[in-house]
Motif scaffolding. Structure first.
Motif, mmCIF file in Angstrom:
data_model
loop_
_atom_site.group_PDB
_atom_site.id
_atom_site.type_symbol
_atom_site.label_atom_id
_atom_site.label_comp_id
_atom_site.label_asym_id
_atom_site.label_seq_id
_atom_site.Cartn_x
_atom_site.Cartn_y
_atom_site.Cartn_z
ATOM 1 N N LYS A 1 -18.687 0.363 -16.534
ATOM 2 C CA LYS A 1 -19.428 0.191 -17.748
ATOM 3 C C LYS A 1 -20.507 -0.804 -17.583
ATOM 4 O O LYS A 1 -20.652 -1.622 -16.667
ATOM 5 C CB LYS A 1 -18.569 -0.170 -18.664
ATOM 6 C CG LYS A 1 -17.679 -1.391 -18.536
ATOM 7 C CD LYS A 1 -16.629 -1.592 -19.079
ATOM 8 C CE LYS A 1 -15.624 -2.959 -18.669
ATOM 9 N NZ LYS A 1 -14.234 -2.877 -19.305
ATOM 10 N N ASP A 2 -21.397 -0.706 -18.586
ATOM 11 C CA ASP A 2 -22.518 -1.973 -18.544
ATOM 12 C C ASP A 2 -22.275 -3.097 -18.495
ATOM 13 O O ASP A 2 -22.875 -4.053 -17.637
ATOM 14 C CB ASP A 2 -23.450 -1.466 -19.775
ATOM 15 C CG ASP A 2 -24.343 -0.158 -19.530
ATOM 16 O OD1 ASP A 2 -24.551 0.353 -18.500
ATOM 17 O OD2 ASP A 2 -24.677 0.308 -20.722
ATOM 18 N N GLU A 3 -21.057 -3.447 -19.053
ATOM 19 C CA GLU A 3 -20.751 -4.802 -19.181
ATOM 20 C C GLU A 3 -20.468 -5.490 -17.589
ATOM 21 O O GLU A 3 -20.789 -6.455 -17.479
ATOM 22 C CB GLU A 3 -19.227 -4.637 -19.927
ATOM 23 C CG GLU A 3 -18.977 -6.107 -20.603
ATOM 24 C CD GLU A 3 -17.527 -5.638 -21.298
ATOM 25 O OE1 GLU A 3 -17.230 -4.614 -21.696
ATOM 26 O OE2 GLU A 3 -16.786 -6.724 -21.460
ATOM 27 N N THR A 4 -19.969 -4.612 -17.018
ATOM 28 C CA THR A 4 -19.823 -4.935 -15.475
ATOM 29 C C THR A 4 -20.869 -5.305 -14.841
ATOM 30 O O THR A 4 -21.002 -6.253 -14.147
ATOM 31 C CB THR A 4 -18.868 -3.985 -14.751
ATOM 32 O OG1 THR A 4 -17.533 -3.641 -15.616
ATOM 33 C CG2 THR A 4 -18.224 -4.623 -13.343
ATOM 34 N N PHE A 5 -21.813 -4.468 -14.960
ATOM 35 C CA PHE A 5 -23.168 -4.495 -14.233
ATOM 36 C C PHE A 5 -23.790 -5.770 -14.762
ATOM 37 O O PHE A 5 -24.633 -6.403 -14.134
ATOM 38 C CB PHE A 5 -24.133 -3.352 -14.500
ATOM 39 C CG PHE A 5 -23.545 -2.151 -13.484
ATOM 40 C CD1 PHE A 5 -23.774 -2.153 -12.344
ATOM 41 C CD2 PHE A 5 -22.806 -1.217 -14.284
ATOM 42 C CE1 PHE A 5 -23.404 -1.018 -11.377
ATOM 43 C CE2 PHE A 5 -22.498 0.025 -13.351
ATOM 44 C CZ PHE A 5 -22.875 0.102 -12.103
ATOM 45 N N GLU A 6 -23.798 -6.100 -15.877
ATOM 46 C CA GLU A 6 -24.493 -7.322 -16.623
ATOM 47 C C GLU A 6 -23.803 -8.477 -15.648
ATOM 48 O O GLU A 6 -24.445 -9.516 -15.464
ATOM 49 C CB GLU A 6 -24.135 -7.545 -18.127
ATOM 50 C CG GLU A 6 -25.020 -6.897 -18.948
ATOM 51 C CD GLU A 6 -24.737 -6.716 -20.466
ATOM 52 O OE1 GLU A 6 -24.037 -7.427 -20.850
ATOM 53 O OE2 GLU A 6 -24.998 -5.562 -20.790
ATOM 54 N N PHE A 7 -22.463 -8.571 -15.754
ATOM 55 C CA PHE A 7 -21.640 -9.696 -14.917
ATOM 56 C C PHE A 7 -22.109 -9.566 -13.474
ATOM 57 O O PHE A 7 -22.814 -10.599 -12.931
ATOM 58 C CB PHE A 7 -20.147 -9.342 -15.067
ATOM 59 C CG PHE A 7 -19.554 -10.196 -14.021
ATOM 60 C CD1 PHE A 7 -18.887 -11.524 -14.179
ATOM 61 C CD2 PHE A 7 -19.016 -9.682 -12.922
ATOM 62 C CE1 PHE A 7 -18.311 -12.253 -13.425
ATOM 63 C CE2 PHE A 7 -18.273 -10.422 -11.820
ATOM 64 C CZ PHE A 7 -18.051 -11.662 -11.924
ATOM 65 N N LEU A 8 -22.120 -8.682 -12.692
ATOM 66 C CA LEU A 8 -22.415 -8.546 -11.487
ATOM 67 C C LEU A 8 -24.048 -8.794 -11.243
ATOM 68 O O LEU A 8 -24.323 -9.979 -10.168
ATOM 69 C CB LEU A 8 -22.577 -6.990 -10.650
ATOM 70 C CG LEU A 8 -20.907 -6.679 -10.746
ATOM 71 C CD1 LEU A 8 -20.827 -5.085 -10.316
ATOM 72 C CD2 LEU A 8 -20.205 -7.597 -9.636
ATOM 73 N N GLU A 9 -24.888 -8.512 -12.333
ATOM 74 C CA GLU A 9 -26.307 -8.792 -12.107
ATOM 75 C C GLU A 9 -26.521 -10.533 -12.173
ATOM 76 O O GLU A 9 -27.352 -10.961 -11.713
ATOM 77 C CB GLU A 9 -27.029 -8.322 -12.960
ATOM 78 C CG GLU A 9 -27.335 -6.448 -12.515
ATOM 79 C CD GLU A 9 -27.786 -5.536 -13.734
ATOM 80 O OE1 GLU A 9 -28.486 -6.410 -14.554
ATOM 81 O OE2 GLU A 9 -28.003 -4.584 -13.393
ATOM 82 N N ASP A 10 -25.693 -11.202 -13.168
ATOM 83 C CA ASP A 10 -25.642 -12.530 -13.365
ATOM 84 C C ASP A 10 -25.161 -13.064 -12.128
ATOM 85 O O ASP A 10 -26.030 -14.149 -11.681
ATOM 86 C CB ASP A 10 -24.781 -12.748 -14.617
ATOM 87 C CG ASP A 10 -25.236 -12.194 -15.650
ATOM 88 O OD1 ASP A 10 -26.436 -12.321 -16.017
ATOM 89 O OD2 ASP A 10 -24.419 -12.249 -17.020
#
Ligand code: ACM
Ligand code: ZN
Length: 758
Positions: free
Chosen positions: A303-312
């Motif tokens: 989900k997008d939420e995980t990608f946001e975390f990984l990108e941070d």
């Protein structure tokens, strides 16, 4: 620019000193590891003492500083400021990392095109100085260095060592010591495995729970994973490297020409992060940081939420690490949770993906695009080939070399780290006293024999092989002493694999240099393993006679042996020729240097059963990494060791059913047949599903299911009571490794030991 200041007087003085050089400590033979491309020994010596000077300009700051510091800290010698020793920028040197080191009676010239090339000249020069320089105890006033010219350059641009700090963590000082060792061996890449199921080790300021929760586990498994039932130590374990510490380590590595590649594992090996932030997973379930080893189902949700975390997270990683590459893991990501997750299934739909393997590719490709946009390239374990390769990815081939071949054929760069030759968490000796290791068997000679270029690649594809790397997974290495024990001397062998020319490689010559190099490792307080004085044995059958040959690698040593089970000592029989074997026998032997015993006791029990020395055929060729001493090894009277399934007595087959025929030469009374299989789920090794026996009189007539077992070894014995010339054995491979296990979805290995016929 470099300013040439020839001081005639210093030349004259050096010459005078060189005339009486025989009195001083000197290095008479070349003992350099990794061995250089060409070296010519010339007459005379360069005399290093307080009258000698050094100059270098900014082009050679790292290498000049290193050399000056090494000499002045290592000894009581203080260098003057003149060009007795100097660095010359030479653009005619072809290779960026190449150098020429010219030692003459009155000067030392280091020529290179880059500071890195010069740094490697300095590492060579360092190895020509007495080992006492390494721990700052060289107290003599003068050292004579043999005159020589060395022209050198590496074979591969990627020369790496990996270290897993997730399973066990090590101090900043130790990380620096490890980097120092890499640099000394002209390796240029430190692959820092920073995140794992069992611990997250890099400070990420935006996500404090990574430090508070993910960095610590409640307890740790005691003993080997295959010891049942599992037991735990009850002690909280963990920690992390602060960003300040990481910057300090990166700067330290830069001053030694080592690039640090961080690994942030995704989408698998993420349980610690999910323990800190359960919303990153598919189930939202609160899980613990893992306390035992293996592969876990909890992986990042797509989900997008995980990608946001990984990108941070990656933003902070990119800001810290100047390396071109970020390693994104990609290995061992079980797809079970993705299969039953609405969000992941929606992602598969909305992106038009075929299945969860394509979702893995989506995951990696999306992360790659993000990192590319930040000016970084990704590198990942060979599972990133699943469902298609991300456009610019470099593949680290660990499950054999298949991944490398596939990637290079698709014109992607590859780094070779196949388990068979590069996993330094495997045992390095069959000695039963070795500290517990994960399994396998990877002795020094096998590392040394590694050729990073797969035979399957054509001339054009070879260019994609960047190099190779030794891996240190630390499940069974709780201390830095233990890491050193597993890393050395295999790291020495790996350095030569990636640096030296194939035609210059010679294992016997290498072991002689290792013997000398050990003095340097002693001074560096490196806890290396020393198996140089161990013995290897081989049963030799010729016609009707059988004999047992003993050998050891190093020169000018004596082997003494006993046949009465007693410990060999200085008065035991000296081994000269193979020992005739006519019955079951235990041979014990040890290596002696005149009166001094050097290594541990070698002990071999030969079980002189009815098939020894007879004929065996197998319808499949064993896997080339585990071909032991060939099919004959299964009837040579010698059993493999319990935990080293890769030793020469075991044969390994990958995913194949096999048929074995033993010809006893004449009709023989056979009462029983006994064999055994290795069972190591963590290494994808399973006993066969089924075994069938047959005899010349009846054909196949006895079938047995093999019980599933958690033990390391599965024994199989059948009562035969027949008179037969031929014995047939058929083995059905276990098949595809089921979900929830390490290596799920891959073919299982079969490892078979001696077939004992009584
Ligand atoms: C690995 O050994 N799981 C890359
Ligand atoms: Zn999901």
């Amino acid at each position: 620019m470099y300013i040439k200041k020839i001081v005639a007087l210093s030349v004259f003085i050096s010459f005078l000193f060189s005339c009486k050089s025989e009195e001083h400590r000197t290095t008479k033979i070349s003992q350099i590891i990794p061995t250089p491309s060409t070296q010519t020994i010339n007459p005379g010596y360069f005399v290093l003492n307080n009258d000698v000077g050094i100059t270098y300009d900014d082009n050679f700051k790292t290498s000049g500083d290193f050399l000056q510091n090494f000499i002045e800290t290592g000894s009581s010698i203080t260098l003057e400021n003149n060009d007795d020793i100097t660095f010359v920028l030479d653009n005619s040197i072809e290779h960026n990392e190449g150098y020429v080191l010219d030692i003459k009676p009155y000067e030392i010239r280091i020529r290179a095109k880059t500071d890195r090339g010069a740094f490697y000249a300095v590492q060579t020069l360092r190895q020509l100085l007495p080992p006492e320089f390494e721990n700052n105890t060289f107290s003599e006033e003068t050292v004579s260095i043999q005159c020589m010219t060395i022209t050198d350059a590496p074979q591969f641009s990627y020369r790496g060592m990996h270290l897993d700090v997730g399973r066990h963590m090590f101090s900043v000082d130790f990380i620096k010591k490890y980097i120092d060792a890499l640099a000394m061996l002209k390796m240029n890449t430190f692959h820092w495995h920073l995140t794992e199921d069992q611990g997250w080790r890099i400070e990420i300021k935006k996500y404090p729970k990574l430090q508070e929760v993910a960095a610590f586990r409640d307890e740790t498994l005691i003993g080997h994973y295959s010891d049942q039932p599992h037991q735990f130590d009850g002690k909280r374990y963990g920690g992390f490297y602060t960003q300040a510490e990481i910057k300090d380590i990166i700067a330290y590595a830069q001053s030694r020409q080592v690039t640090v590649i961080p690994e942030i594992e995704l989408p698998g090996h993420a349980q610690a992060a999910i323990a800190a932030y359960p919303n990153l997973g598919c189930t939202g379930e609160q899980v613990d940081v893992a306390t035992k080893w293996g592969v876990f189902e909890h992986i990042y949700c797509s989900k997008d939420e995980t990608f946001e975390f990984l990108e941070d997270v990656l933003d902070e990683v990119v800001a810290l690490f100047p390396s071109e590459y970020i390693h994104i893991g990609g290995d061992e990501a079980p797809k079970t949770q993705w299969k039953s997750c609405n969000k992941c299934q929606e992602r598969i739909q909305s992106e038009g993906l075929k299945d969860e393997h394509e979702l893995q590719n989506y995951f990696i490709t999306r992360i790659e695009a993000y990192l590319n946009s930040k000016g970084k390239q990704i590198i990942g374990w060979d599972e990133i080939l699943e469902g298609g390769l991300a456009p610019n990815a470099t593949v680290m081939s660990w499950r054999g070399i298949k991944g490398a071949v596939e990637a290079a054929k698709q014109k992607h760069n590859v780094v070779m780290t196949p388990t068979s030759h590069c996993y330094f968490d495997y045992y390095q000796s069959t000695n039963p006293d070795e500290p517990t290791a994960i399994g396998g068997f990877l002795p020094l000679e096998k590392v040394y024999s590694f050729n990073p270029i797969p035979e399957e690649l054509n001339e054009d594809e070879v260019q994609y092989v960047l190099g190779a790397q030794g891996n240190i997974w630390t499940e069974y290495m709780p201390t830095s002493d233990q890491v050193e024990y597993m890393a050395f001397p295999r790291m020495l062998a790996m350095s030569e694999v990636v640096w030296s020319k194939d035609e210059n490689k010679n294992y016997i010559d290498f072991t002689k240099r290792v013997e000398l190099f050990n003095q340097r490792l002693d001074m560096l307080d490196i806890n290396y393993a020393n198996h140089l004085y161990e013995i290897s044995g081989e049963l030799i059958s010729e016609g009707d006679t059988t004999a047992y040959a003993l050998a050891t690698t190093t020169d000018n040593k004596t082997i003494r042996y006993t046949l009465d089970n007693s410990e060999p000592n200085v008065s035991s029989e000296v081994y000269k020729t193979p020992i005739p074997i006519t019955e079951s026998q235990t041979i014990k032997a040890a290596v002696f240097n005149s009166e001094k015993r050097l290594g541990s006791t070698f002990s071999e029990t030969i079980n002189y059963h009815k098939a020894v020395g007879k004929t065996i055929t197998i319808n499949k060729i064993p896997h080339k990494s585990y071909s032991g001493s060939g099919p004959e090894g299964l009837i040579n009277g010698i059993s493999g060791s319990d935990s080293r399934y890769g030793d020469k007595e075991w044969l390994g087959f990958w995913g194949e059913d096999i048929a074995i025929t033993i010809d006893l030469g004449e009709d023989t009374d056979v009462k029983s047949i006994k064999t055994r299989f290795h069972n190591g789920k963590g290494q994808w090794i399973y006993a066969p599903k089924e075994i069938e026996f047959g005899f010349s009189a009846h054909g196949i007539d006895s079938k047995a299911d093999i019980p599933t077992s958690e033990k390391n070894i599965v024994d199989v014995i059948i009562k035969a009571n027949v008179n037969t010339r031929y014995i047939y054995i058929k083995l059905s491979n276990y098949g595809i490794i089921p979900d929830g296990n390490q290596g799920a979805g891959n073919k299982a290995w079969t490892f078979i030991d001696e077939i004992i016929v009584n």
